[in-house]
Write an enzyme that holds these catalytic residues in place. Structure first.
Site, PDB file in Angstrom:
ATOM      1  N   HIS A   1     -42.567 -91.204 -26.143  1.00 42.13           N
ATOM      2  CA  HIS A   1     -41.400 -90.541 -26.716  1.00 42.13           C
ATOM      3  C   HIS A   1     -41.314 -90.816 -28.212  1.00 42.13           C
ATOM      4  O   HIS A   1     -41.409 -91.955 -28.637  1.00 42.13           O
ATOM      5  CB  HIS A   1     -40.101 -91.031 -26.060  1.00 42.13           C
ATOM      6  CG  HIS A   1     -39.970 -90.552 -24.656  1.00 42.13           C
ATOM      7  ND1 HIS A   1     -39.495 -89.305 -24.347  1.00 42.13           N
ATOM      8  CD2 HIS A   1     -40.274 -91.143 -23.482  1.00 42.13           C
ATOM      9  CE1 HIS A   1     -39.513 -89.151 -23.030  1.00 42.13           C
ATOM     10  NE2 HIS A   1     -39.977 -90.249 -22.490  1.00 42.13           N
TER      11      HIS A   1
ATOM     12  N   ASP B   1     -41.510 -96.026   6.928  1.00 43.66           N
ATOM     13  CA  ASP B   1     -40.846 -95.806   8.227  1.00 43.66           C
ATOM     14  C   ASP B   1     -41.827 -96.095   9.370  1.00 43.66           C
ATOM     15  O   ASP B   1     -41.462 -96.677  10.391  1.00 43.66           O
ATOM     16  CB  ASP B   1     -40.289 -94.372   8.320  1.00 43.66           C
ATOM     17  CG  ASP B   1     -41.319 -93.309   7.954  1.00 43.66           C
ATOM     18  OD1 ASP B   1     -42.308 -93.623   7.259  1.00 43.66           O
ATOM     19  OD2 ASP B   1     -41.149 -92.146   8.372  1.00 43.66           O
TER      20      ASP B   1
ATOM     21  N   TYR C   1     -46.834-107.202  -9.617  1.00 38.59           N
ATOM     22  CA  TYR C   1     -47.425-107.802  -8.417  1.00 38.59           C
ATOM     23  C   TYR C   1     -48.823-108.353  -8.722  1.00 38.59           C
ATOM     24  O   TYR C   1     -49.593-107.726  -9.427  1.00 38.59           O
ATOM     25  CB  TYR C   1     -47.549-106.752  -7.297  1.00 38.59           C
ATOM     26  CG  TYR C   1     -46.247-106.127  -6.881  1.00 38.59           C
ATOM     27  CD1 TYR C   1     -45.031-106.711  -7.190  1.00 38.59           C
ATOM     28  CD2 TYR C   1     -46.232-104.938  -6.156  1.00 38.59           C
ATOM     29  CE1 TYR C   1     -43.841-106.132  -6.798  1.00 38.59           C
ATOM     30  CE2 TYR C   1     -45.038-104.354  -5.761  1.00 38.59           C
ATOM     31  CZ  TYR C   1     -43.853-104.948  -6.090  1.00 38.59           C
ATOM     32  OH  TYR C   1     -42.669-104.369  -5.701  1.00 38.59           O
TER      33      TYR C   1
ATOM     34  N   GLU D   1     -47.804 -89.174  14.810  1.00 36.10           N
ATOM     35  CA  GLU D   1     -47.124 -90.386  15.302  1.00 36.10           C
ATOM     36  C   GLU D   1     -47.911 -91.146  16.378  1.00 36.10           C
ATOM     37  O   GLU D   1     -47.526 -92.245  16.761  1.00 36.10           O
ATOM     38  CB  GLU D   1     -45.717 -90.023  15.796  1.00 36.10           C
ATOM     39  CG  GLU D   1     -44.789 -89.661  14.636  1.00 36.10           C
ATOM     40  CD  GLU D   1     -43.562 -88.891  15.067  1.00 36.10           C
ATOM     41  OE1 GLU D   1     -43.696 -88.039  15.981  1.00 36.10           O
ATOM     42  OE2 GLU D   1     -42.480 -89.120  14.499  1.00 36.10           O
TER      43      GLU D   1
ATOM     44  N   HIS E   1     -39.186 -90.964   2.901  1.00 41.33           N
ATOM     45  CA  HIS E   1     -40.166 -92.004   3.242  1.00 41.33           C
ATOM     46  C   HIS E   1     -41.563 -91.451   2.954  1.00 41.33           C
ATOM     47  O   HIS E   1     -42.354 -91.202   3.848  1.00 41.33           O
ATOM     48  CB  HIS E   1     -40.026 -92.436   4.697  1.00 41.33           C
ATOM     49  CG  HIS E   1     -39.156 -93.641   4.855  1.00 41.33           C
ATOM     50  ND1 HIS E   1     -39.496 -94.868   4.301  1.00 41.33           N
ATOM     51  CD2 HIS E   1     -37.967 -93.825   5.467  1.00 41.33           C
ATOM     52  CE1 HIS E   1     -38.538 -95.745   4.578  1.00 41.33           C
ATOM     53  NE2 HIS E   1     -37.593 -95.146   5.270  1.00 41.33           N
TER      54      HIS E   1
END
Ligand SMILES: [Zn+2]
Ligand SMILES: [Zn+2]
Length: 396
Positions: free
Chosen positions: A238, A102, A294, A368, A97
């Site tokens: 490439h 998360d 997007y 956290e 993550h």
């Protein structure tokens, strides 16, 4: 008051975050994640529904009728091997993550926990959205979620990203265009192979590629206003097999980022014109594909200001800033094309504790403590939006 409530529930939110962190899954494969989310919701009395494969939606119905505010988290992780030395380190080797999704899921879970307890007082409804495949880039997870009813009857939508560019605990908001449109390109330069010592008898696609790349990088400032945000990156090239062989073709892949709808609309033709002109000058041919990804993420000014006021009340004016635009893409943009809302960024940079690494790196992590703050901003903003609409529409 909400912040205190969430701090009391912090352990539960952190517990979920650590479980999710240990089982990172990439775009459209968030099966375990979906299962965990459904279980955690069920344990607090919220019935989640599977949507768009691995997504989850749920609705918290308030006692009083009113508007519906949606809170959205993304669910997917990245193919990066985690290098953090933490007890909750990724158990899916090679995946992590590393974009902090998360944390997003845990913050929305925390918000749902509190809002669900308050549902007898709610003047409207809350839609909880756990969306897969934000990192996927072209199709993404937001679009199928919308197509399958995730924002049906939704009046406002809020989302948030953890943000190491801002100091921990500082909230960044921005009205209008915030994240760029992220389109992809594939270019093939078709030449004529030959001996490396006799390039005059060949059409060297490697040399032509270098001219094409060079010219594409002059777009900003020569083709469009230099003050306008614009990025073109050729990320892959490439061609060829050896020192002395001129190959038949070169394949390139790249990304084009724009912050203005009109600029985006003219980009495909502009690129095509440049590639066509350069290749024809050197007698080469080309194939060109412009793949729309997007769209530009445009925050609603009214909702953004509304949330700014609420957030200032919680964090203090000094901790709510105008976020800088980013050339990154975000499929939250699709929701904002349908429903007014705002996408926020929550600072995580903390030098003292060593949370200094950027997202998409193997050592990205956050303190956290920000989880309860994120949840609080969601809860307070959602409540204020519901109450505002309610008093306005129900003056009695
Ligand atoms: Zn990411
Ligand atoms: Zn992300």
């Amino acid at each position: 008051m909400i912040l205190e409530k969430l701090k009391e529930k912090e352990n539960k939110i952190i517990e979920l975050r650590r479980i999710l962190h240990q089982y990172p899954e990439i775009a459209h494969k968030e099966y375990e994640t979906q299962k965990i989310i459904l279980e955690y919701l069920e344990n607090i009395g919220i019935e989640g529904k599977k949507v768009a494969g691995t997504g989850v939606i749920a609705t918290i119905e308030g006692k009083n009728r009113g508007k519906t505010v949606a809170l959205r988290a993304d669910m997917d992780a990245l193919a990066i091997r985690e290098e953090n030395d933490v007890s909750y380190k990724s158990k899916n080797d090679g995946f992590m993550h590393a974009c902090g999704h998360d944390n997003h899921m845990s913050m929305i879970y925390g918000a749902a926990l509190v809002l669900n307890e308050m549902k007898d007082k709610l003047n409207g409804n809350i839609r909880i959205i756990f969306q897969p495949a934000e990192e996927e880039g072209t199709l993404g997870g937001a679009k199928p979620m919308i197509e399958q009813g995730a924002i049906e009857n939704v009046d406002y939508i809020l989302g948030m990203h953890v943000w190491p560019d801002l100091p921990e605990g500082v909230l960044g908001l921005r009205s209008g265009p915030f994240f760029a449109a992220a389109d992809n390109i594939i270019i093939e330069i078709l030449g004529k192979g030959g001996h490396g010592a006799k390039p005059d008898q060949a059409v060297d696609p490697i040399m032509v590629s270098s001219k094409v790349i060079d010219s594409l990088h002059t777009i900003s400032g020569r083709e469009i206003d230099p003050l306008e945000p614009f990025v073109i990156t050729i990320g892959s090239i490439h061609g060829g097999t050896s020192h002395n062989i001129i190959p038949d073709k070169v394949e390139m892949m790249g990304t084009v980022r724009t912050m203005d709808k009109k600029t985006r609309e003219i980009m495909e033709n502009k690129l095509n014109r440049i590639i066509s002109g350069i290749t024809s000058a050197f007698n080469a041919n080309y194939k060109f594909k412009y793949i729309y990804g997007y769209p530009i993420l445009v925050n609603d000014p009214w909702v953004t200001d509304f949330v700014r006021n609420i957030a200032s009340g919680i964090l203090g004016n000094e901790n709510v800033v105008i976020a800088k635009q980013t050339m990154g893409g975000e499929d939250f943009a699709y929701y904002l094309e349908k429903v007014p809302g705002t996408f926020m960024v929550l600072g995580t940079y903390n030098e003292k504790l060593g949370f200094t690494n950027n997202v998409h790196t193997s050592r990205f992590n956050v303190n956290e403590k920000i989880l309860a703050i994120g949840s609080t901003i969601f809860v307070e903003s959602a409540l204020a939006l519901l109450n505002y609409s309610w008093t306005k529409n129900n003056p009695s």
